[in-house]
Every structure is written in C-alpha cells, then in structure tokens.
Design a protein around this motif. Structure first.
Motif, PDB file in Angstrom:
ATOM      1  N   TYR A   1       0.881  -1.252  -0.045  1.00  0.00           N
ATOM      2  CA  TYR A   1       0.065  -0.008   0.076  1.00  0.00           C
ATOM      3  C   TYR A   1       0.642   1.333  -0.062  1.00  0.00           C
ATOM      4  N   GLY A   2       0.027   2.400  -0.426  1.00  0.00           N
ATOM      5  CA  GLY A   2       0.875   3.640  -0.152  1.00  0.00           C
ATOM      6  C   GLY A   2       1.860   3.830  -1.427  1.00  0.00           C
ATOM      7  N   GLU A   3       2.539   5.188  -1.436  1.00  0.00           N
ATOM      8  CA  GLU A   3       3.416   5.399  -2.400  1.00  0.00           C
ATOM      9  C   GLU A   3       4.820   4.630  -2.464  1.00  0.00           C
ATOM     10  N   SER A   4       5.396   4.174  -3.823  1.00  0.00           N
ATOM     11  CA  SER A   4       6.582   3.725  -3.583  1.00  0.00           C
ATOM     12  C   SER A   4       7.689   4.451  -3.334  1.00  0.00           C
ATOM     13  N   PHE A   5       8.677   4.013  -3.125  1.00  0.00           N
ATOM     14  CA  PHE A   5       9.822   4.712  -2.313  1.00  0.00           C
ATOM     15  C   PHE A   5      11.124   3.892  -2.808  1.00  0.00           C
ATOM     16  N   ARG A   6      12.194   4.630  -3.251  1.00  0.00           N
ATOM     17  CA  ARG A   6      13.508   4.122  -3.764  1.00  0.00           C
ATOM     18  C   ARG A   6      14.444   3.647  -2.640  1.00  0.00           C
ATOM     19  N   LEU A   7      14.954   2.500  -2.797  1.00  0.00           N
ATOM     20  CA  LEU A   7      16.014   2.176  -1.667  1.00  0.00           C
ATOM     21  C   LEU A   7      17.227   1.600  -2.348  1.00  0.00           C
ATOM     22  N   HIS A   8      18.507   1.891  -1.772  1.00  0.00           N
ATOM     23  CA  HIS A   8      19.781   1.636  -2.621  1.00  0.00           C
ATOM     24  C   HIS A   8      20.241   0.359  -1.877  1.00  0.00           C
ATOM     25  N   VAL A   9      20.727  -0.424  -2.743  1.00  0.00           N
ATOM     26  CA  VAL A   9      21.162  -1.904  -2.483  1.00  0.00           C
ATOM     27  C   VAL A   9      22.508  -1.769  -1.770  1.00  0.00           C
ATOM     28  N   ARG A  10      22.794  -2.423  -0.553  1.00  0.00           N
ATOM     29  CA  ARG A  10      23.972  -2.313  -0.044  1.00  0.00           C
ATOM     30  C   ARG A  10      24.349  -3.648   0.313  1.00  0.00           C
ATOM     31  N   SER A  11      25.544  -4.062   0.722  1.00  0.00           N
ATOM     32  CA  SER A  11      26.075  -5.312   1.252  1.00  0.00           C
ATOM     33  C   SER A  11      26.681  -5.208   2.808  1.00  0.00           C
ATOM     34  N   ASN A  12      26.204  -6.106   3.320  1.00  0.00           N
ATOM     35  CA  ASN A  12      26.747  -6.019   4.855  1.00  0.00           C
ATOM     36  C   ASN A  12      27.048  -7.328   5.172  1.00  0.00           C
ATOM     37  N   ASP A  13      27.527  -7.966   6.501  1.00  0.00           N
ATOM     38  CA  ASP A  13      28.201  -9.179   6.981  1.00  0.00           C
ATOM     39  C   ASP A  13      26.876 -10.317   6.856  1.00  0.00           C
ATOM     40  N   ARG A  14      25.550  -9.589   6.824  1.00  0.00           N
ATOM     41  CA  ARG A  14      24.483 -10.748   6.715  1.00  0.00           C
ATOM     42  C   ARG A  14      24.036 -10.647   5.218  1.00  0.00           C
ATOM     43  N   GLY A  15      24.635  -9.976   4.338  1.00  0.00           N
ATOM     44  CA  GLY A  15      24.271 -10.275   3.093  1.00  0.00           C
ATOM     45  C   GLY A  15      23.673  -8.799   2.501  1.00  0.00           C
ATOM     46  N   PRO A  16      22.586  -8.861   1.538  1.00  0.00           N
ATOM     47  CA  PRO A  16      22.069  -7.508   1.056  1.00  0.00           C
ATOM     48  C   PRO A  16      21.150  -6.928   2.134  1.00  0.00           C
ATOM     49  N   SER A  17      21.389  -5.455   1.995  1.00  0.00           N
ATOM     50  CA  SER A  17      20.369  -4.625   2.813  1.00  0.00           C
ATOM     51  C   SER A  17      20.033  -3.772   1.871  1.00  0.00           C
ATOM     52  N   PHE A  18      18.885  -2.763   2.148  1.00  0.00           N
ATOM     53  CA  PHE A  18      18.306  -1.914   1.444  1.00  0.00           C
ATOM     54  C   PHE A  18      18.014  -0.615   2.257  1.00  0.00           C
ATOM     55  N   ARG A  19      18.701   0.597   1.826  1.00  0.00           N
ATOM     56  CA  ARG A  19      18.790   1.604   2.490  1.00  0.00           C
ATOM     57  C   ARG A  19      18.140   2.854   2.097  1.00  0.00           C
ATOM     58  N   GLY A  20      17.401   3.546   2.646  1.00  0.00           N
ATOM     59  CA  GLY A  20      16.645   4.754   2.343  1.00  0.00           C
ATOM     60  C   GLY A  20      15.852   5.327   2.973  1.00  0.00           C
ATOM     61  N   SER A  21      14.998   6.414   2.697  1.00  0.00           N
ATOM     62  CA  SER A  21      13.831   6.870   3.268  1.00  0.00           C
ATOM     63  C   SER A  21      12.645   6.420   2.924  1.00  0.00           C
ATOM     64  N   TYR A  22      11.786   5.867   3.983  1.00  0.00           N
ATOM     65  CA  TYR A  22      10.485   5.271   3.595  1.00  0.00           C
ATOM     66  C   TYR A  22       9.338   6.013   4.577  1.00  0.00           C
ATOM     67  N   PRO A  23       8.027   5.878   3.746  1.00  0.00           N
ATOM     68  CA  PRO A  23       7.030   6.614   4.579  1.00  0.00           C
ATOM     69  C   PRO A  23       6.415   5.513   5.635  1.00  0.00           C
ATOM     70  N   TYR A  24       6.965   5.578   6.804  1.00  0.00           N
ATOM     71  CA  TYR A  24       6.645   4.434   7.810  1.00  0.00           C
ATOM     72  C   TYR A  24       5.366   4.580   8.575  1.00  0.00           C
ATOM     73  N   ILE A  25       4.554   5.668   8.393  1.00  0.00           N
ATOM     74  CA  ILE A  25       3.390   5.789   9.130  1.00  0.00           C
ATOM     75  C   ILE A  25       2.028   5.176   8.645  1.00  0.00           C
ATOM     76  N   ASP A  26       1.836   5.564   7.281  1.00  0.00           N
ATOM     77  CA  ASP A  26       0.591   5.183   6.563  1.00  0.00           C
ATOM     78  C   ASP A  26       0.952   4.997   5.159  1.00  0.00           C
ATOM     79  N   GLY A  27       2.293   4.787   4.667  1.00  0.00           N
ATOM     80  CA  GLY A  27       2.648   4.889   3.228  1.00  0.00           C
ATOM     81  C   GLY A  27       2.620   5.887   2.538  1.00  0.00           C
ATOM     82  N   ASP A  28       2.339   7.344   3.180  1.00  0.00           N
ATOM     83  CA  ASP A  28       2.269   8.644   2.637  1.00  0.00           C
ATOM     84  C   ASP A  28       3.442   9.574   3.308  1.00  0.00           C
TER      85      ASP A  28
END
Length: 149
Positions: free
Chosen positions: A93-120
């Motif tokens: 739900y909500g608007e799409s948001f862009r995340l940058h692919v990163r590598s860490n000791d556990r494998g991939p992670s996805f970093r960026g800002s996201y609309p955490y309350i209600d997708g807006d």
C-alpha cells in the motif's frame, strides 16, 4: 524455530526463497536482479519500544543498484506472555519509495527513506535499512503499543 519443533513446508519454502534471493545478489557490485521483485523486506527500530516495518520490493532498476518498494501491513500475534510477534501479511500500500542496495555481513540490505506511518511520505519518513524478511522463520518481536521497555 525452537529446537523441539520440526521443520514445516513453510520453513523449507522460506529457506529456498532466501537461497534464491541470495543467488540473485552480487555483494561486490551491490546489485540485485529481477528475482527480488515481490520479496518482503523488514526493518526494526525504536529505543523505548521495538517497532517493525515491512515492505515489498515492487521493481528493480535496470542497473540493479536500487529498488522501488511499498509498505506492507503486518499480522500481529499476541503471545501468552503478553509480547507480540508480527509477520508481513497483505498487499502493498501507499506510495513507492526508492532504496539503495548495500552489502553487509548478513548479505544484502536496502537503505533509504520510507513513509513509515501510513505509506504517505507527507505524514512522515524515516531513514533506515531493510533486510530480507525471508531470512527469518516465525514472527518478528514487536513491543505492544501499550508497553515500553
């Protein structure tokens, strides 16, 4: 999974899906392939209480260095001791948001800002890193809203 439990088909499916996703991740180039589309990702945060947010990757960029994601609701399971567990459940739900692919000791992670309350994003955004939700069997711990640590 507790040691006295036997693996279920769901656990096997989750393990197979994680293996598929890890094969579609290049740690050196910090890129992913289209195999990541539809993958659930999660992040947890909070000082006074633990919050968990889930999202789903809806598109992988041509370069594989970024993904578009949307928030996903969670099903809450209240345990007998009063704690809560959550799992991703439902349609994005909500608007799409862009995340940058990163590598860490556990494998991939996805970093960026996201609309955490209600997708807006107008309601508020948060900068964080998401990890593949397929890496975990069972629920993610969340502090009930009426309790703190």
């Amino acid at each position: 999974m507790e040691s006295n439990q036997t693996p279920t088909d769901d656990d096997t499916d989750r393990t197979d899906r994680l293996a598929e996703l890890l094969d579609a991740f290049d740690a050196d180039a910090e890129t992913v392939t289209d195999a990541w589309e539809g993958a659930a990702i999660c992040t947890s945060w909070g000082y006074g209480q633990t919050q968990v947010n889930f999202a789903q990757i809806v598109e992988v960029s041509d370069s594989g260095k970024t993904v578009l994601a949307r928030m996903v609701p969670a099903t809450v399971e209240t345990r007998s001791n009063g704690t809560e567990g959550v799992v991703p459940d439902g349609e994005p739900y909500g608007e799409s948001f862009r995340l940058h692919v990163r590598s860490n000791d556990r494998g991939p992670s996805f970093r960026g800002s996201y609309p955490y309350i209600d997708g807006d994003p107008e309601t508020g955004t948060r900068l964080d890193s998401f990890l593949p939700a397929a890496e975990k069997t069972g629920t993610y711990h969340r502090t009930p809203s009426n309790r703190g640590h």
